[in-house]
Design an enzyme around this catalytic site. Structure first.
Site, mmCIF file in Angstrom:
data_model
loop_
_atom_site.group_PDB
_atom_site.id
_atom_site.type_symbol
_atom_site.label_atom_id
_atom_site.label_comp_id
_atom_site.label_asym_id
_atom_site.label_seq_id
_atom_site.Cartn_x
_atom_site.Cartn_y
_atom_site.Cartn_z
ATOM 1 N N ASN A 136 -35.326 -3.019 16.045
ATOM 2 C CA ASN A 136 -36.081 -2.952 14.783
ATOM 3 C C ASN A 136 -35.359 -3.674 13.660
ATOM 4 O O ASN A 136 -35.993 -4.280 12.806
ATOM 5 C CB ASN A 136 -36.366 -1.501 14.395
ATOM 6 C CG ASN A 136 -37.394 -1.423 13.297
ATOM 7 O OD1 ASN A 136 -38.458 -2.022 13.413
ATOM 8 N ND2 ASN A 136 -37.077 -0.741 12.223
ATOM 9 N N ASP A 183 -29.793 -2.951 -5.511
ATOM 10 C CA ASP A 183 -29.241 -4.246 -5.081
ATOM 11 C C ASP A 183 -27.736 -4.268 -5.319
ATOM 12 O O ASP A 183 -27.239 -4.802 -6.311
ATOM 13 C CB ASP A 183 -29.923 -5.393 -5.811
ATOM 14 C CG ASP A 183 -29.568 -6.731 -5.151
ATOM 15 O OD1 ASP A 183 -28.607 -6.764 -4.350
ATOM 16 O OD2 ASP A 183 -30.221 -7.734 -5.438
ATOM 17 N N PHE A 184 -27.007 -3.657 -4.365
ATOM 18 C CA PHE A 184 -25.548 -3.489 -4.477
ATOM 19 C C PHE A 184 -24.787 -4.800 -4.343
ATOM 20 O O PHE A 184 -23.603 -4.851 -4.611
ATOM 21 C CB PHE A 184 -25.063 -2.477 -3.438
ATOM 22 C CG PHE A 184 -25.938 -2.439 -2.211
ATOM 23 C CD1 PHE A 184 -25.892 -3.457 -1.291
ATOM 24 C CD2 PHE A 184 -26.841 -1.390 -2.020
ATOM 25 C CE1 PHE A 184 -26.710 -3.449 -0.176
ATOM 26 C CE2 PHE A 184 -27.666 -1.378 -0.885
ATOM 27 C CZ PHE A 184 -27.602 -2.407 0.028
ATOM 28 N N TYR A 222 -39.179 -4.872 0.142
ATOM 29 C CA TYR A 222 -39.806 -4.243 -1.038
ATOM 30 C C TYR A 222 -40.835 -5.184 -1.641
ATOM 31 O O TYR A 222 -40.877 -5.370 -2.851
ATOM 32 C CB TYR A 222 -38.732 -3.899 -2.092
ATOM 33 C CG TYR A 222 -37.570 -3.087 -1.586
ATOM 34 C CD1 TYR A 222 -37.747 -2.114 -0.593
ATOM 35 C CD2 TYR A 222 -36.291 -3.266 -2.096
ATOM 36 C CE1 TYR A 222 -36.676 -1.364 -0.132
ATOM 37 C CE2 TYR A 222 -35.212 -2.511 -1.638
ATOM 38 C CZ TYR A 222 -35.417 -1.574 -0.658
ATOM 39 O OH TYR A 222 -34.361 -0.827 -0.207
ATOM 40 N N HIS A 261 -26.307 -1.359 8.593
ATOM 41 C CA HIS A 261 -27.122 -1.794 9.740
ATOM 42 C C HIS A 261 -28.193 -2.821 9.360
ATOM 43 O O HIS A 261 -28.742 -3.479 10.218
ATOM 44 C CB HIS A 261 -27.745 -0.595 10.474
ATOM 45 C CG HIS A 261 -28.936 0.005 9.790
ATOM 46 N ND1 HIS A 261 -29.892 0.739 10.476
ATOM 47 C CD2 HIS A 261 -29.326 0.006 8.493
ATOM 48 C CE1 HIS A 261 -30.816 1.148 9.611
ATOM 49 N NE2 HIS A 261 -30.500 0.735 8.417
ATOM 50 N N ASP A 262 -28.465 -2.936 8.052
ATOM 51 C CA ASP A 262 -29.445 -3.926 7.597
ATOM 52 C C ASP A 262 -28.871 -5.342 7.529
ATOM 53 O O ASP A 262 -29.622 -6.301 7.396
ATOM 54 C CB ASP A 262 -29.934 -3.575 6.177
ATOM 55 C CG ASP A 262 -30.895 -2.400 6.172
ATOM 56 O OD1 ASP A 262 -31.497 -2.117 7.219
ATOM 57 O OD2 ASP A 262 -31.037 -1.758 5.107
HETATM 58 C C1 ASE Z 1 -33.549 0.396 7.221
HETATM 59 C C2 ASE Z 1 -33.969 1.528 7.894
HETATM 60 C C3 ASE Z 1 -35.193 1.490 8.532
HETATM 61 C C4 ASE Z 1 -34.321 -0.762 7.156
HETATM 62 C C5 ASE Z 1 -35.548 -0.819 7.763
HETATM 63 C C6 ASE Z 1 -35.996 0.310 8.455
HETATM 64 C C7 ASE Z 1 -35.905 2.437 9.293
HETATM 65 C C8 ASE Z 1 -37.095 1.836 9.645
HETATM 66 N N1 ASE Z 1 -37.127 0.562 9.132
HETATM 67 O O1 ASE Z 1 -32.344 0.434 6.609
HETATM 68 C C9 ASE Z 1 -35.498 3.808 9.679
HETATM 69 C C10 ASE Z 1 -34.945 3.836 11.065
HETATM 70 N N2 ASE Z 1 -35.963 3.537 12.034
HETATM 71 C C11 ASE Z 1 -35.920 2.409 12.781
HETATM 72 C C12 ASE Z 1 -37.041 2.200 13.736
HETATM 73 O O2 ASE Z 1 -35.055 1.602 12.682
#
Ligand code: ASE
Length: 299
Positions: A256, A190-191, A148, A209-210
């Site tokens: 990604n 911001d949890f 951000y 997943h982050d």
């Molecule tokens: C997130 C989701 C995404 C953090 C960064 C992200 C997405 C893109 N960038 O939580 C959406 C899902 N797409 C991909 C390519 O991961």
């Protein structure tokens, strides 16, 4: 096709080689407003008319439109006066800005942000971490500050995620009977710093997943503490096969997460392990067959 033919002419490699060219053609047509113009126009338009209305070169537009025809994003009709282009159903539904299911913001996020990060994929694999510093000069150690890094960037990201949600949301919400849960809290912001209020069900959509396992554990423990007895947590994530052999889309998203975040995509067992360690039980996994899947755990 026999394997000797494959080795003599490795079509699959040519396809992969050109993968980003395909992406860029779609992003560019979308960005220039080709699909919006063709939605609003009464009938099919010539390349010259589209170029003039969108303020581009005639030669560039003609090639862009023809490539979109090749990708089945546009249809073409050849008349004696020349070629006339129109949207396909998919383009009308998903590539126009005004459609309720528009993917415009998602595509623009890919084109303007993800594409730049992926320029440093090799570095990301070497370093084992995200590439905000190389791609955007952001040296912050805080993922939120990097993701951000400006209000504009945050809004682009939110709009992008929202576009995907407009297609994938309903399958995930239908995966489980959520009617026993009356007070539902959808985690955002911001949890890690903010207090988490008491609720029956916590939705963590594309959150875990982050983050690396230790941060996930920290967050799930915090959620478990606030959760009412008999309540639960709903994870919305794209699931890897247990042996990580696929799905390809999920494997790519996991890459990604390497270039853009601190986490990875996980298997059902990996999510179950995290949930169990945080004190959740009766863990149920539902594959939706679409991009996002659902995992429910109970307190
Ligand atoms: C997130 C989701 C995404 C953090 C960064 C992200 C997405 C893109 N960038 O939580 C959406 C899902 N797409 C991909 C390519 O991961």
């Amino acid at each position: 096709m026999s394997s000797t033919e494959d080795l003599d002419y490795p079509q699959i490699l040519f396809q992969y080689n050109n993968g980003f060219l395909v992406s860029k053609v779609m992003f560019t047509a979308c960005e220039l407003g080709v699909f919006d113009l063709l939605l609003e126009s009464e009938g099919p338009l010539s390349s010259d008319a589209i170029a003039e209305r969108l303020g581009t070169s005639a030669t560039g537009m003609e090639r862009l439109l023809d490539a979109c025809v090749g990708l089945k994003l546009l249809g073409v009709e050849i008349k004696s006066e020349g070629a006339f282009y129109r949207n396909t159903q998919v383009s009308n539904l998903y590539l126009t800005k005004s459609s309720p299911k528009s993917q415009y913001h998602n595509l623009m996020y890919y084109s303007k942000t993800i594409y730049l990060c992926w320029h440093y994929l090799t570095d990301a694999v070497r370093d084992g971490r995200n590439q905000y510093e190389r791609a955007f000069g952001v040296s912050s150690k805080d993922l939120f500050e990097a993701l951000y890094r400006s209000e504009e960037e945050m809004i682009k990201f939110m709009y992008g995620l929202n576009a995907i949600w407009s297609i994938c949301g309903k399958d995930v919400i239908a995966a489980f009977d959520l009617s026993p849960f009356t007070l539902i809290y959808d985690l955002g912001g911001d949890f890690f710093k903010d207090p988490i209020p008491e609720a029956d069900l916590y939705i963590l959509a594309r959150i875990l997943h982050d983050w690396a396992d230790d941060k996930c554990m920290q967050l799930l423990a915090k959620v478990h503490k606030s959760c009412k007895p008999g309540g639960g947590v709903l994870l919305v994530e794209t699931l890897l096969n247990e042996d990580k052999t696929g799905p390809l889309e999920t494997q790519l998203f996991s890459m990604n997460m390497l270039v853009q975040a601190e986490g990875k995509e996980r298997t059902p067992t990996e999510y179950s392990t995290l949930l169990t360690a945080a004190g959740f039980r009766e863990i149920q996994v539902k594959k939706t067959g679409k991009l996002y899947d659902a995992i429910l755990g109970r307190k």
